[in-house]
Design a protein around this motif. Structure first.
Motif, PDB file in Angstrom:
ATOM      1  N   PRO A 108       0.770  -1.319  -0.152  1.00 55.55           N
ATOM      2  CA  PRO A 108       0.034  -0.300   0.441  1.00 55.55           C
ATOM      3  C   PRO A 108       1.095   1.404  -0.283  1.00 55.55           C
ATOM      4  O   PRO A 108       0.333   2.170  -0.272  1.00 55.55           O
ATOM      5  CB  PRO A 108      -0.854  -0.095   1.154  1.00 55.55           C
ATOM      6  CG  PRO A 108      -0.352  -1.512   1.459  1.00 55.55           C
ATOM      7  CD  PRO A 108       0.584  -2.455   0.846  1.00 55.55           C
ATOM      8  N   GLU A 109       1.572   0.941   0.395  1.00 59.08           N
ATOM      9  CA  GLU A 109       3.087   2.948   0.415  1.00 59.08           C
ATOM     10  C   GLU A 109       3.033   3.013  -0.595  1.00 59.08           C
ATOM     11  O   GLU A 109       3.704   3.929  -1.083  1.00 59.08           O
ATOM     12  CB  GLU A 109       4.214   1.832   1.380  1.00 59.08           C
ATOM     13  CG  GLU A 109       4.914   3.078   1.937  1.00 59.08           C
ATOM     14  CD  GLU A 109       4.471   4.955   2.874  1.00 59.08           C
ATOM     15  OE1 GLU A 109       4.657   6.018   2.320  1.00 59.08           O
ATOM     16  OE2 GLU A 109       3.313   4.081   3.043  1.00 59.08           O
ATOM     17  N   HIS A 110       3.484   1.767  -1.634  1.00 64.53           N
ATOM     18  CA  HIS A 110       3.853   1.680  -2.999  1.00 64.53           C
ATOM     19  C   HIS A 110       2.740   2.784  -3.428  1.00 64.53           C
ATOM     20  O   HIS A 110       3.773   3.851  -4.345  1.00 64.53           O
ATOM     21  CB  HIS A 110       3.600   1.012  -4.021  1.00 64.53           C
ATOM     22  CG  HIS A 110       5.613   0.001  -3.280  1.00 64.53           C
ATOM     23  ND1 HIS A 110       5.670  -1.368  -2.829  1.00 64.53           N
ATOM     24  CD2 HIS A 110       6.451   0.810  -3.672  1.00 64.53           C
ATOM     25  CE1 HIS A 110       6.773  -1.213  -2.802  1.00 64.53           C
ATOM     26  NE2 HIS A 110       7.822  -0.684  -3.541  1.00 64.53           N
ATOM     27  N   PHE A 111       1.858   2.765  -3.305  1.00 64.89           N
ATOM     28  CA  PHE A 111       0.825   3.594  -4.055  1.00 64.89           C
ATOM     29  C   PHE A 111       0.315   4.962  -3.517  1.00 64.89           C
ATOM     30  O   PHE A 111      -0.122   5.515  -4.129  1.00 64.89           O
ATOM     31  CB  PHE A 111      -1.188   2.586  -4.039  1.00 64.89           C
ATOM     32  CG  PHE A 111      -0.761   1.137  -4.974  1.00 64.89           C
ATOM     33  CD1 PHE A 111      -1.072   1.584  -5.939  1.00 64.89           C
ATOM     34  CD2 PHE A 111      -0.294  -0.080  -4.366  1.00 64.89           C
ATOM     35  CE1 PHE A 111      -1.302   0.537  -6.867  1.00 64.89           C
ATOM     36  CE2 PHE A 111      -0.671  -0.714  -5.372  1.00 64.89           C
ATOM     37  CZ  PHE A 111      -0.153  -1.129  -6.450  1.00 64.89           C
ATOM     38  N   ARG A 113       3.102   6.551  -1.974  1.00 65.55           N
ATOM     39  CA  ARG A 113       3.963   7.381  -2.676  1.00 65.55           C
ATOM     40  C   ARG A 113       3.528   7.789  -3.624  1.00 65.55           C
ATOM     41  O   ARG A 113       4.222   8.973  -3.463  1.00 65.55           O
ATOM     42  CB  ARG A 113       5.317   6.570  -2.414  1.00 65.55           C
ATOM     43  CG  ARG A 113       5.536   6.507  -0.783  1.00 65.55           C
ATOM     44  CD  ARG A 113       6.985   6.661  -0.837  1.00 65.55           C
ATOM     45  NE  ARG A 113       7.643   5.231  -1.468  1.00 65.55           N
ATOM     46  CZ  ARG A 113       7.712   4.065  -1.035  1.00 65.55           C
ATOM     47  NH1 ARG A 113       7.544   3.888   0.155  1.00 65.55           N
ATOM     48  NH2 ARG A 113       8.336   2.767  -1.868  1.00 65.55           N
ATOM     49  N   GLU A 114       3.676   7.328  -4.553  1.00 62.91           N
ATOM     50  CA  GLU A 114       3.396   6.948  -6.201  1.00 62.91           C
ATOM     51  C   GLU A 114       1.577   8.230  -6.300  1.00 62.91           C
ATOM     52  O   GLU A 114       2.449   9.321  -7.854  1.00 62.91           O
ATOM     53  CB  GLU A 114       2.925   6.067  -7.077  1.00 62.91           C
ATOM     54  CG  GLU A 114       3.130   6.632  -8.170  1.00 62.91           C
ATOM     55  CD  GLU A 114       4.303   6.749  -8.931  1.00 62.91           C
ATOM     56  OE1 GLU A 114       4.672   6.730 -10.244  1.00 62.91           O
ATOM     57  OE2 GLU A 114       5.223   6.246  -7.911  1.00 62.91           O
ATOM     58  N   THR A 115       1.151   8.556  -5.203  1.00 58.79           N
ATOM     59  CA  THR A 115      -0.307   9.217  -5.753  1.00 58.79           C
ATOM     60  C   THR A 115      -0.718  10.173  -4.896  1.00 58.79           C
ATOM     61  O   THR A 115      -0.862  11.230  -4.996  1.00 58.79           O
ATOM     62  CB  THR A 115      -1.538   8.125  -5.501  1.00 58.79           C
ATOM     63  OG1 THR A 115      -1.619   7.483  -4.230  1.00 58.79           O
ATOM     64  CG2 THR A 115      -1.111   6.910  -7.289  1.00 58.79           C
ATOM     65  N   GLY A 116       0.566   9.999  -3.670  1.00 59.76           N
ATOM     66  CA  GLY A 116       0.447  11.392  -2.769  1.00 59.76           C
ATOM     67  C   GLY A 116      -1.223  11.364  -1.834  1.00 59.76           C
ATOM     68  O   GLY A 116      -2.029  11.955  -0.919  1.00 59.76           O
ATOM     69  N   TYR A 117      -1.698  10.163  -2.315  1.00 56.72           N
ATOM     70  CA  TYR A 117      -3.360  10.044  -1.664  1.00 56.72           C
ATOM     71  C   TYR A 117      -3.049  10.074   0.507  1.00 56.72           C
ATOM     72  O   TYR A 117      -2.739   8.587   0.694  1.00 56.72           O
ATOM     73  CB  TYR A 117      -4.341   8.732  -1.869  1.00 56.72           C
ATOM     74  CG  TYR A 117      -5.575   8.161  -1.872  1.00 56.72           C
ATOM     75  CD1 TYR A 117      -5.963   8.852  -2.453  1.00 56.72           C
ATOM     76  CD2 TYR A 117      -5.444   7.090  -0.858  1.00 56.72           C
ATOM     77  CE1 TYR A 117      -7.456   8.553  -2.029  1.00 56.72           C
ATOM     78  CE2 TYR A 117      -7.115   7.270  -0.137  1.00 56.72           C
ATOM     79  CZ  TYR A 117      -7.813   7.938  -0.738  1.00 56.72           C
ATOM     80  OH  TYR A 117      -9.194   8.040  -0.843  1.00 56.72           O
ATOM     81  N   GLU A 123      -5.022  -2.006   3.862  1.00 54.63           N
ATOM     82  CA  GLU A 123      -4.070  -2.495   4.078  1.00 54.63           C
ATOM     83  C   GLU A 123      -3.656  -3.995   3.345  1.00 54.63           C
ATOM     84  O   GLU A 123      -5.110  -5.124   3.390  1.00 54.63           O
ATOM     85  CB  GLU A 123      -3.369  -3.005   5.519  1.00 54.63           C
ATOM     86  CG  GLU A 123      -2.937  -1.364   6.003  1.00 54.63           C
ATOM     87  CD  GLU A 123      -1.636  -0.377   5.573  1.00 54.63           C
ATOM     88  OE1 GLU A 123      -0.573  -1.406   4.835  1.00 54.63           O
ATOM     89  OE2 GLU A 123      -1.632   0.628   5.867  1.00 54.63           O
ATOM     90  N   TRP A 124      -2.079  -4.754   2.908  1.00 51.21           N
ATOM     91  CA  TRP A 124      -1.986  -5.922   2.886  1.00 51.21           C
ATOM     92  C   TRP A 124      -0.781  -6.370   3.186  1.00 51.21           C
ATOM     93  O   TRP A 124       0.126  -4.809   3.115  1.00 51.21           O
ATOM     94  CB  TRP A 124      -2.898  -6.459   1.326  1.00 51.21           C
ATOM     95  CG  TRP A 124      -1.709  -6.246   0.713  1.00 51.21           C
ATOM     96  CD1 TRP A 124      -0.705  -6.469  -0.294  1.00 51.21           C
ATOM     97  CD2 TRP A 124      -2.288  -4.872  -0.703  1.00 51.21           C
ATOM     98  NE1 TRP A 124       0.076  -5.382  -0.603  1.00 51.21           N
ATOM     99  CE2 TRP A 124      -0.928  -4.429  -1.506  1.00 51.21           C
ATOM    100  CE3 TRP A 124      -3.409  -3.904  -0.438  1.00 51.21           C
ATOM    101  CZ2 TRP A 124      -1.091  -3.806  -2.333  1.00 51.21           C
ATOM    102  CZ3 TRP A 124      -3.205  -3.012  -1.816  1.00 51.21           C
ATOM    103  CH2 TRP A 124      -1.824  -2.525  -2.502  1.00 51.21           C
ATOM    104  N   HIS A 125      -0.392  -7.261   2.702  1.00 51.95           N
ATOM    105  CA  HIS A 125       1.004  -8.056   3.573  1.00 51.95           C
ATOM    106  C   HIS A 125       1.547  -8.474   2.311  1.00 51.95           C
ATOM    107  O   HIS A 125       0.994  -8.707   1.613  1.00 51.95           O
ATOM    108  CB  HIS A 125       0.784  -9.336   4.505  1.00 51.95           C
ATOM    109  CG  HIS A 125       0.184  -8.892   6.523  1.00 51.95           C
ATOM    110  ND1 HIS A 125       0.880  -7.370   6.734  1.00 51.95           N
ATOM    111  CD2 HIS A 125      -0.246  -9.049   6.476  1.00 51.95           C
ATOM    112  CE1 HIS A 125      -0.263  -7.673   8.053  1.00 51.95           C
ATOM    113  NE2 HIS A 125      -0.770  -8.432   7.706  1.00 51.95           N
TER     114      HIS A 125
END
Length: 395
Positions: A108-111, A113-117, A123-125
């Motif tokens: 989820p952190e990748h998304f 950082r990329e989108t600024g949401y 969450e998922w693992h």
């Protein structure tokens, strides 16, 4: 930083693993990645993906690894057929495994950082994995694990010519069965020969109702499922489909039992000739990885009336002989006769021990005997029904 544009392109270009693009979890994940790459809002595709993932697990790495290992693709099919695998296919396979491994590590952190949401995202693992090494090891074990639906399921039925998995199969174990040890041993030995690549024959399990014929086949299939055995149950009306089914299975690295339960024919049954042709072993109906196991309450499989003995067939003797000799075309007939009183009581006593039914042995024997008289006589099925009744009453 994750390059979502490149990842989107790589997923779109999957070739060896192209069928994964239609997977119920990977498809919405792909749409989510596309949304990020195109600068579109992610809330809806993100929710659709996580909702799909949560139906199975909350670990994306585990899900993608399983999907990859169970995927039926050109690499595995060529390998199973013993065909040469070109450098082009190997190179494509390795590249796509790298891509799918990268996808399996998305968080989820990748998304965020990329989108600024800034809003809430479920969450998922993820977990570490080296997909190339895992896949290479599983490909070596294809003869026991299988691939495609055969990797996930071990029992199937035929519906309109298509194999359909049984999602909740009968899990009868050999330890659940009592008596008939010699008969079960013959089935076990023949099945072990099939798994070991040795000559195995088609089996007819003949005998009285309730003696455990069908349960024996299912228990043996369950016993060997982790060694690459799969069970396919057929109806009598599907016998004509057996040659085509065997052709379909012949290049699969697994071993298969085609199971026909409670088989019998009438005199003019069209399916009679279909089974006869298969058992006689025409080129199109024999394969080293497939056997036919059938159960029947009739020794010769054909229901014969007294009126059948007075036909107008010029070659009547030959006709009747053909009808009653079908069972001889099975490589081995294993007989399950109804137990006598002593054998029945032994089965009852053993089942009582297993189910935890504590009752004086003499009282148990008298009650069990009376129950059998009210039912259809002595049989393992009646013994189990009696003990289950006693257990329910005690509880």
């Amino acid at each position: 930083m994750m390059d979502f544009n490149e990842l989107s392109e790589e997923l779109t270009g999957l070739t060896v693993f192209r069928s994964l693009l239609g997977d119920t979890v990977i498809a919405p994940l792909r749409q989510l990645i596309h949304a990020v790459a195109d600068g579109l809002p992610i809330r809806v595709p993100y929710a659709e993906f996580t909702a799909a993932l949560y139906k199975y697990t909350d670990n994306l790495t585990d899900y993608i690894t399983t999907a990859v290992l169970e995927n039926e693709n050109v690499y595995l099919l060529r390998r199973a057929r013993g065909q040469e695998i070109s450098d082009a296919i190997r190179s494509c396979l390795e590249h796509e495994l790298s891509v799918l491994e990268e996808v399996s590590q998305l968080t989820p952190e990748h998304f965020r950082r990329e989108t600024g949401y800034k809003g809430f995202l479920p969450e998922w693992h993820t977990s570490s994995c080296v997909l190339k090494e895992i896949y290479a090891a599983r490909a070596e074990q294809a003869s026991t694990h299988g691939y495609g639906m055969f990797a996930r399921y071990d029992a199937f039925f035929l519906n309109n010519g298509t194999l359909v998995p049984v999602k909740n199969p009968d899990r009868t174990a050999l330890s659940d069965l009592y008596g008939y040890e010699a008969q079960r041993q013959e089935v076990l030995e023949n099945t072990a020969a099939l798994l070991n690549g040795k000559p195995a024959v088609n089996l007819l399990l003949y005998g009285d109702a309730g003696t455990g014929k069908s349960s024996t086949v299912k228990a043996v299939a369950n016993h060997f499922k982790d060694r690459g055995l799969r069970l396919i149950e057929l109806k009598k009306s599907q016998l004509r489909e057996i040659p085509g089914l065997i052709d379909q299975l012949s290049e699969n690295p697994l071993r298969f039992i085609l199971f026909i339960d409670d088989l019998s024919f009438t005199k003019d049954d069209d399916d009679f000739s279909a089974l006869k042709a298969v058992l006689e072993g025409s080129v199109s109906s024999r394969s080293g990885n497939v056997v036919i196991y059938a159960t029947s309450n009739r020794r010769h499989l054909v229901k014969e009336n007294f009126s059948d003995r007075n036909g107008d067939d010029i070659h009547f003797n030959d006709t009747m002989q053909e009808m009653v000799s079908l069972s001889d075309r099975f490589g081995l007939t294993i007989t399950f006769l109804r137990p006598n009183k002593s054998e029945y009581q032994s089965i009852v006593a053993e089942l009582a021990r297993q189910y935890g039914v504590n009752m004086d042995a003499r009282v148990l024997a008298v009650k069990a005997d009376a129950f059998a008289i009210r039912k259809s006589g002595y049989s393992p099925r009646v013994a189990k029904q009696f003990i289950e009744l006693m257990k329910a009453a005690a509880d």
